[in-house]
Design an enzyme around this catalytic site. Structure first.
Site, mmCIF file in Angstrom:
data_model
loop_
_atom_site.group_PDB
_atom_site.id
_atom_site.type_symbol
_atom_site.label_atom_id
_atom_site.label_comp_id
_atom_site.label_asym_id
_atom_site.label_seq_id
_atom_site.Cartn_x
_atom_site.Cartn_y
_atom_site.Cartn_z
ATOM 1 N N ILE A 31 -19.675 20.613 43.726
ATOM 2 C CA ILE A 31 -21.083 20.771 44.094
ATOM 3 C C ILE A 31 -21.318 20.550 45.597
ATOM 4 O O ILE A 31 -22.297 21.038 46.161
ATOM 5 C CB ILE A 31 -21.954 19.831 43.230
ATOM 6 C CG1 ILE A 31 -23.378 20.351 43.116
ATOM 7 C CG2 ILE A 31 -21.909 18.396 43.717
ATOM 8 C CD1 ILE A 31 -24.187 19.680 42.011
ATOM 9 N N HIS A 97 -9.487 13.856 37.838
ATOM 10 C CA HIS A 97 -9.680 15.226 38.341
ATOM 11 C C HIS A 97 -8.839 15.411 39.588
ATOM 12 O O HIS A 97 -8.527 14.446 40.304
ATOM 13 C CB HIS A 97 -11.156 15.520 38.648
ATOM 14 C CG HIS A 97 -11.774 14.557 39.610
ATOM 15 N ND1 HIS A 97 -12.207 13.300 39.221
ATOM 16 C CD2 HIS A 97 -12.010 14.636 40.942
ATOM 17 C CE1 HIS A 97 -12.705 12.670 40.267
ATOM 18 N NE2 HIS A 97 -12.583 13.454 41.334
HETATM 19 P P1 AMP Z 1 -13.977 11.968 43.813
HETATM 20 O O1 AMP Z 1 -14.297 11.257 45.086
HETATM 21 O O2 AMP Z 1 -12.537 12.439 43.777
HETATM 22 O O3 AMP Z 1 -14.358 11.185 42.572
HETATM 23 O O4 AMP Z 1 -14.823 13.287 43.866
HETATM 24 C C1 AMP Z 1 -15.789 13.663 42.937
HETATM 25 C C2 AMP Z 1 -16.258 15.032 43.323
HETATM 26 O O5 AMP Z 1 -17.115 15.515 42.305
HETATM 27 C C3 AMP Z 1 -17.038 15.091 44.638
HETATM 28 O O6 AMP Z 1 -16.383 15.982 45.552
HETATM 29 C C4 AMP Z 1 -18.412 15.613 44.222
HETATM 30 O O7 AMP Z 1 -18.967 16.497 45.161
HETATM 31 C C5 AMP Z 1 -18.113 16.304 42.906
HETATM 32 N N1 AMP Z 1 -19.221 16.383 41.974
HETATM 33 C C6 AMP Z 1 -20.042 15.381 41.599
HETATM 34 N N2 AMP Z 1 -20.932 15.831 40.699
HETATM 35 C C7 AMP Z 1 -20.667 17.137 40.502
HETATM 36 C C8 AMP Z 1 -21.239 18.156 39.689
HETATM 37 N N3 AMP Z 1 -22.281 17.914 38.899
HETATM 38 N N4 AMP Z 1 -20.702 19.405 39.736
HETATM 39 C C9 AMP Z 1 -19.646 19.644 40.544
HETATM 40 N N5 AMP Z 1 -19.057 18.728 41.334
HETATM 41 C C10 AMP Z 1 -19.564 17.488 41.313
#
Ligand code: AMP
Length: 112
Positions: A31, A97
């Site tokens: 996102i 992820h």
């Molecule tokens: P992390 O720091 O590895 O936990 O990254 C989590 C990622 O999830 C971040 O890059 C966010 O921008 C992404 N993110 C959070 N919410 C959403 C969402 N609803 N849809 C897509 N990406 C998301």
């Protein structure tokens, strides 16, 4: 019951821009993209992080990442996979992820 944001997306309770899906994994666009291509490879089963992950899951996630990289056309020029773990790793979402970034030269610095 675990109900993080990725579980909600997997259950269809929140929208997401889906790029790939199979029985085990969902791949969505991040996102807040950090590159022209910024995808998240997410196992459908709730796995918190590396401590819960199996060798099989890690291998499958890598294979899905490369399959999707081919699908979105970043294999020839290359791409980067990132896995953030824990507080110092900058993990925000408590659901395993892998980030796939590409579509531009990302440079050689891993940390800014
Ligand atoms: P992390 O720091 O590895 O936990 O990254 C989590 C990622 O999830 C971040 O890059 C966010 O921008 C992404 N993110 C959070 N919410 C959403 C969402 N609803 N849809 C897509 N990406 C998301």
């Amino acid at each position: 019951m675990i109900d993080d944001i990725f579980c909600k997306i997997i259950k269809g309770e929140l929208p997401a821009d889906k790029v790939y899906e199979d029985d085990e994994f969902l791949v969505i666009k991040d996102i807040h993209p950090q590159a022209p291509v910024h995808l998240l490879i997410i196992p459908k089963k709730h796995i918190f992080g590396m401590h819960d992950a199996t060798q099989e899951l890690l291998g499958q996630a890598m294979m899905v990442a490369d399959k999707v990289a081919q699908h979105v056309g970043v294999v020839e020029k290359g791409y980067r996979l990132i896995l953030n773990e824990g507080e110092h790793g900058g993990k925000l979402v408590p659901h395993f992820h892998i980030h796939l970034l590409g579509g531009k030269a990302l440079g050689t610095k891993i940390v800014k």
